[in-house]
Design a protein around this motif. Structure first.
Motif, PDB file in Angstrom:
ATOM      1  N   ALA A 167       0.892  -1.128  -0.030  1.00  0.00           N
ATOM      2  CA  ALA A 167      -0.085   0.041  -0.048  1.00  0.00           C
ATOM      3  C   ALA A 167       0.843   1.258  -0.059  1.00  0.00           C
ATOM      4  N   ILE A 168       1.869   1.273   1.031  1.00  0.00           N
ATOM      5  CA  ILE A 168       2.788   2.401   0.646  1.00  0.00           C
ATOM      6  C   ILE A 168       3.442   2.727  -0.431  1.00  0.00           C
ATOM      7  N   GLU A 169       3.905   1.566  -1.166  1.00  0.00           N
ATOM      8  CA  GLU A 169       4.641   1.793  -2.376  1.00  0.00           C
ATOM      9  C   GLU A 169       3.938   1.984  -3.751  1.00  0.00           C
ATOM     10  N   SER A 170       2.422   1.731  -3.506  1.00  0.00           N
ATOM     11  CA  SER A 170       1.643   1.656  -4.572  1.00  0.00           C
ATOM     12  C   SER A 170       1.405   3.155  -5.122  1.00  0.00           C
ATOM     13  N   HIS A 171       1.010   3.120  -6.539  1.00  0.00           N
ATOM     14  CA  HIS A 171       0.654   4.357  -7.311  1.00  0.00           C
ATOM     15  C   HIS A 171      -0.393   3.991  -8.155  1.00  0.00           C
ATOM     16  N   THR A 172      -1.117   4.888  -8.490  1.00  0.00           N
ATOM     17  CA  THR A 172      -2.415   5.002  -9.105  1.00  0.00           C
ATOM     18  C   THR A 172      -2.241   4.393 -10.531  1.00  0.00           C
ATOM     19  N   MET A 173      -2.863   3.752 -10.985  1.00  0.00           N
ATOM     20  CA  MET A 173      -2.719   3.155 -12.463  1.00  0.00           C
ATOM     21  C   MET A 173      -4.138   3.515 -13.043  1.00  0.00           C
ATOM     22  N   VAL A 174      -4.140   4.192 -14.143  1.00  0.00           N
ATOM     23  CA  VAL A 174      -5.539   4.241 -14.697  1.00  0.00           C
ATOM     24  C   VAL A 174      -5.730   3.471 -15.998  1.00  0.00           C
ATOM     25  N   ASP A 175      -4.945   3.738 -17.035  1.00  0.00           N
ATOM     26  CA  ASP A 175      -4.913   2.961 -18.379  1.00  0.00           C
ATOM     27  C   ASP A 175      -4.380   1.716 -18.462  1.00  0.00           C
ATOM     28  N   LYS A 176      -4.947   0.526 -18.216  1.00  0.00           N
ATOM     29  CA  LYS A 176      -4.226  -0.680 -18.188  1.00  0.00           C
ATOM     30  C   LYS A 176      -4.141  -1.480 -19.491  1.00  0.00           C
ATOM     31  N   TRP A 177      -5.059  -0.705 -20.576  1.00  0.00           N
ATOM     32  CA  TRP A 177      -4.955  -1.272 -22.142  1.00  0.00           C
ATOM     33  C   TRP A 177      -5.197  -0.167 -23.013  1.00  0.00           C
ATOM     34  N   ASP A 178      -5.077  -0.629 -24.118  1.00  0.00           N
ATOM     35  CA  ASP A 178      -5.247   0.311 -25.318  1.00  0.00           C
ATOM     36  C   ASP A 178      -5.479  -0.425 -26.656  1.00  0.00           C
ATOM     37  N   GLU A 179      -5.333   0.040 -27.932  1.00  0.00           N
ATOM     38  CA  GLU A 179      -5.643  -0.576 -28.936  1.00  0.00           C
ATOM     39  C   GLU A 179      -4.648  -1.561 -29.518  1.00  0.00           C
ATOM     40  N   GLU A 210     -15.707  -3.297 -29.978  1.00  0.00           N
ATOM     41  CA  GLU A 210     -15.265  -2.806 -28.415  1.00  0.00           C
ATOM     42  C   GLU A 210     -14.911  -3.789 -27.645  1.00  0.00           C
ATOM     43  N   GLY A 211     -13.777  -3.589 -26.970  1.00  0.00           N
ATOM     44  CA  GLY A 211     -12.985  -4.829 -26.357  1.00  0.00           C
ATOM     45  C   GLY A 211     -11.765  -5.073 -26.544  1.00  0.00           C
ATOM     46  N   VAL A 212     -11.302  -5.909 -25.722  1.00  0.00           N
ATOM     47  CA  VAL A 212      -9.995  -6.522 -25.849  1.00  0.00           C
ATOM     48  C   VAL A 212     -10.182  -7.932 -26.580  1.00  0.00           C
ATOM     49  N   LEU A 231      -2.690  -4.291 -38.030  1.00  0.00           N
ATOM     50  CA  LEU A 231      -3.436  -2.879 -38.662  1.00  0.00           C
ATOM     51  C   LEU A 231      -4.148  -2.482 -37.354  1.00  0.00           C
ATOM     52  N   ARG A 232      -4.940  -3.514 -36.652  1.00  0.00           N
ATOM     53  CA  ARG A 232      -5.891  -2.836 -35.784  1.00  0.00           C
ATOM     54  C   ARG A 232      -4.940  -2.210 -34.558  1.00  0.00           C
ATOM     55  N   LYS A 233      -3.939  -2.474 -34.344  1.00  0.00           N
ATOM     56  CA  LYS A 233      -2.955  -2.136 -33.114  1.00  0.00           C
ATOM     57  C   LYS A 233      -2.611  -0.695 -33.647  1.00  0.00           C
ATOM     58  N   GLN A 234      -2.773  -0.347 -34.739  1.00  0.00           N
ATOM     59  CA  GLN A 234      -2.342   1.178 -35.267  1.00  0.00           C
ATOM     60  C   GLN A 234      -3.514   2.158 -35.033  1.00  0.00           C
ATOM     61  N   GLN A 235      -4.657   1.372 -34.910  1.00  0.00           N
ATOM     62  CA  GLN A 235      -5.670   2.520 -34.975  1.00  0.00           C
ATOM     63  C   GLN A 235      -6.385   3.018 -33.724  1.00  0.00           C
ATOM     64  N   ALA A 236      -6.234   4.302 -33.418  1.00  0.00           N
ATOM     65  CA  ALA A 236      -6.716   4.719 -32.049  1.00  0.00           C
ATOM     66  C   ALA A 236      -8.232   4.648 -31.738  1.00  0.00           C
ATOM     67  N   ALA A 237      -8.978   4.399 -32.817  1.00  0.00           N
ATOM     68  CA  ALA A 237     -10.240   4.294 -32.854  1.00  0.00           C
ATOM     69  C   ALA A 237     -10.664   2.750 -32.484  1.00  0.00           C
ATOM     70  N   PHE A 238      -9.865   1.957 -32.628  1.00  0.00           N
ATOM     71  CA  PHE A 238     -10.012   0.337 -31.906  1.00  0.00           C
ATOM     72  C   PHE A 238      -9.647   0.333 -30.616  1.00  0.00           C
ATOM     73  N   HIS A 239      -9.290   1.421 -29.759  1.00  0.00           N
ATOM     74  CA  HIS A 239      -9.224   1.435 -28.122  1.00  0.00           C
ATOM     75  C   HIS A 239     -10.408   0.492 -27.621  1.00  0.00           C
ATOM     76  N   PRO A 240     -10.030  -0.344 -26.748  1.00  0.00           N
ATOM     77  CA  PRO A 240     -11.210  -1.058 -26.274  1.00  0.00           C
ATOM     78  C   PRO A 240     -12.440  -0.367 -25.596  1.00  0.00           C
ATOM     79  N   ASN A 241     -12.057   0.973 -25.280  1.00  0.00           N
ATOM     80  CA  ASN A 241     -13.307   1.618 -24.653  1.00  0.00           C
ATOM     81  C   ASN A 241     -13.744   2.909 -25.877  1.00  0.00           C
ATOM     82  N   GLU A 269     -15.064   5.630 -32.831  1.00  0.00           N
ATOM     83  CA  GLU A 269     -14.547   6.933 -32.925  1.00  0.00           C
ATOM     84  C   GLU A 269     -13.481   6.876 -31.598  1.00  0.00           C
ATOM     85  N   SER A 270     -12.250   7.417 -31.942  1.00  0.00           N
ATOM     86  CA  SER A 270     -11.298   7.234 -30.701  1.00  0.00           C
ATOM     87  C   SER A 270     -11.618   8.075 -29.745  1.00  0.00           C
ATOM     88  N   LEU A 271     -10.870   7.845 -28.562  1.00  0.00           N
ATOM     89  CA  LEU A 271     -11.167   8.500 -27.427  1.00  0.00           C
ATOM     90  C   LEU A 271     -10.952  10.198 -27.519  1.00  0.00           C
TER      91      LEU A 271
END
Length: 590
Positions: free
Chosen positions: A54-66, A436-438, A499-509, A527-529
């Motif tokens: 807990a003391i060493e932890s940091h906040t992690m927001v984005d766990k995945w992307d396209e 939408e999704g991983v 190809l998918r991995k290069q498209q921001a519009a395919f972000h899982p969210n 549509e990308s974020l």
């Protein structure tokens, strides 16, 4: 660097430690009661080293992307004589999928006695015939590691159960006894085998609860010592580099007399607690719940952004396979429009095929009985089998279709095998990649592996039909032979993944809207974020050519549009887009 040290440091009163402890106590109290919460919580804090974490932890927001794509494989899917299969798998993955897949799910690799790994004897060990923890960690040097936490049950040959039989610790109070539950009439079953199994113990004959088989004995989470055992296992896995946890059969975890014994409140509360433990130790870690149930029930495992990070999109496989075999996407569109967008921090885990088969329960309420029969009859004609489950009234109902995905898409409902198998197969995966999704690919889907009828005959297990063991040299030959569909499928899928991995519009969210071009065209807009990229994902799910009028896409005239799958640029005078049978287009402004 730690924020503490020195003789005068009071770790217990550090604000982060107090916050985590309060949250642990809340979840524990909701399961085991307020009086027991303090003691159990202290044990969890201690066993997981949560104060330091807990003391060493940091906040992690984005766990995945396209760029995130997962490959799923058994440890011994690819083999070389005289070599540990985990070593062989590591070499195959590194050579062929590094830079393609971001993560690898190694299906159960612990010593086991049945269900091809899902009857664990020892959670802390790697099955010696597969290799070692070092072999697994070497795969983790190139990919994010995903592993199963087989949490609902363990093997009847495990030390815990053998101790139960001898009335010894640890284990004597670790299992669910049938006579402690007065009313079992409503229990939901995933199998047709008996729920209770009689065993002889040092203190007499007892009946133990076995949701899946007599060799897979359900663990008793009413005993907090069982929870603590899994906290230790989780901590150990995290230290060994496991980043993504698949909570196997989690829906059945808690039992209550007179209920369905599935999706109970205590089960959800334990998931919340495990997420807290896992994320405190490693903020980048992810929990995925495996709940092969109807869609509405499945969605409940997102909780209030405090349970699963991802849920398996179990309705996708049967609906997408039915769509491509029927040439009608109506049900798939209806389902997709009913799916709530996964909020940031949650995502759908999309797959079409798995090591088990194509689940049919998630199609309940989405396909009619006649449509489901048409689907299952067709899959059987293409070499598949149907596994059944027992209802509370004793009736048997279809549970899953056991068939390889490549064989499943050999033709159409009511028809015979046809010439469009590869195109139909690629269309299915192209749709999955755009949704939408991983996306997650079972390795046999990447390889286009056909039904392993010999494996079924030798093992007597229907699920063996989609668990073929490739010889490494034979596999490499197949992937380098352009005359074989394995090579065509593998190359095409890798190209589309890249190809998918290069498209921001395919972000899982990224935003997703359904488009309507009739029953034979499944289309949606992403549509990308940051809203700077749009993609119109258009897929012909029929064996007839389809014509899409450009005007119906409503493309912004001031931007340049092109199909990134074909490279075709949409020019000003172009009136329509033609899609060959099972053809696809990803039209983007970037």
């Amino acid at each position: 660097m730690r924020e503490f040290g020195g003789a005068g440091f009071d770790q217990a009163n550090h604000p982060k430690v107090q916050h985590i402890r309060e949250r642990v106590e809340q979840h524990v109290g909701n399961v085991y009661g307020a009086e027991a919460a303090a003691g159990i919580s202290s044990a969890i804090m201690r066993e997981a080293d949560l104060a330091d974490a807990a003391i060493e932890s940091h906040t992690m927001v984005d766990k995945w992307d396209e760029s995130d794509v997962v490959t799923i494989s058994y440890a011994d899917t690819v083999q070389k004589e005289g070599e540990r299969p985990l070593k062989t798998l590591q070499r195959f993955l590194k050579k062929n999928l590094r830079g393609v897949s971001s993560g690898v799910h190694i299906l159960p690799f612990c010593p086991y006695t049945s269900d091809y790994g899902f009857s664990v004897v020892d959670y802390q060990q790697v099955k010696p015939e597969f290799g070692t923890w070092k072999d697994i960690q070497e795969i983790g040097e190139d990919f994010d590691l995903m592993a199963d936490l087989v949490i609902n049950h363990c093997s009847s040959k495990s030390e815990w159960f053998q101790n139960f039989l001898l009335d010894k610790d640890p284990g004597k109070d670790y299992f669910v006894l049938g006579d402690e539950y007065e009313d079992l009439s409503k229990v939901v079953r995933p199998r047709s085998s008996p729920l209770l199994t009689q065993v002889e113990t040092a203190s007499g004959e007892k009946e133990v609860w076995c949701t899946f088989s007599a060799d897979q004995v359900d663990l008793n989470f009413r005993n907090p010592d069982v929870l603590l055992e899994f906290v230790k296992i989780i901590k150990s896995y995290l230290k060994k580099g496991i980043k993504i946890f698949r909570l196997d059969a989690i829906a059945f975890l808690w039992k209550e007399s007179g209920t369905s014994c599935v999706h109970l409140d205590e089960t959800h509360e334990i998931i919340k607690l495990l997420r807290l433990v896992i994320e405190t130790i490693n903020p980048e870690a992810i929990i995925i719940t495996e709940t092969n149930v109807p869609n509405k029930e499945n969605l409940s495992y997102f909780g209030n952004d405090n349970e699963a990070h991802m849920i398996y999109n179990f309705s996708l496989p049967p609906l997408l396979v039915n769509t491509l075999l029927s040439g009608d996407c109506s049900h798939l569109k209806t389902w997709m429009m009913s799916m709530p967008p996964a909020r940031r921090g949650r995502a759908y885990f999309n797959f079409i095929a798995s090591h088990d088969g194509i689940g049919l329960r998630p199609a309940e309420g989405l396909l009619s009985q006649s449509e489901l029969k048409g689907l299952t009859d067709t899959l059987c004609r293409f070499g598949g089998e149907i596994s059944m489950r027992k209802m509370p009234d004793g009736q048997l109902k279809p549970y899953e279709a056991n068939i390889s995905l490549f064989s499943a898409l050999a033709g159409k409902i009511g028809g015979e095998r046809d010439a469009w198998q590869v195109e139909r197969y690629l269309c299915a995966h192209t749709i999955m990649l755009a949704l939408e999704g991983v996306p997650a690919f079972y390795i046999h889907s990447l390889l286009g592996t056909e039904n392993d009828l010999q494996g079924v005959a030798e093992s007597g297990e229907l699920r063996a039909i989609n668990r073929y063991h490739w010889d490494e040299a034979a596999l490499e030959d197949a992937l380098n032979d352009d005359e074989k569909h394995h090579a065509r499928v593998f190359r095409a899928l890798k190209d589309r993944i890249k190809l998918r991995k290069q498209q921001a519009a395919f972000h899982p969210n990224a935003t997703q809207y359904t488009l309507h071009f009739g029953k034979q065209v499944f289309a949606f807009w992403r549509e990308s974020l940051n809203r700077d990229q749009s993609i119109f994902a258009i897929h012909n799910i029929s064996d007839a050519k389809q014509v899409i009028p450009i005007v119906e896409l409503n493309l912004i005239a001031t931007e340049q549009w092109r199909d990134i799958l074909s490279g075709v640029v949409i020019t000003e005078g172009m009136k329509s887009i033609e899609l060959e049978p099972y053809g696809c287009a990803w039209i983007t402004n970037k």
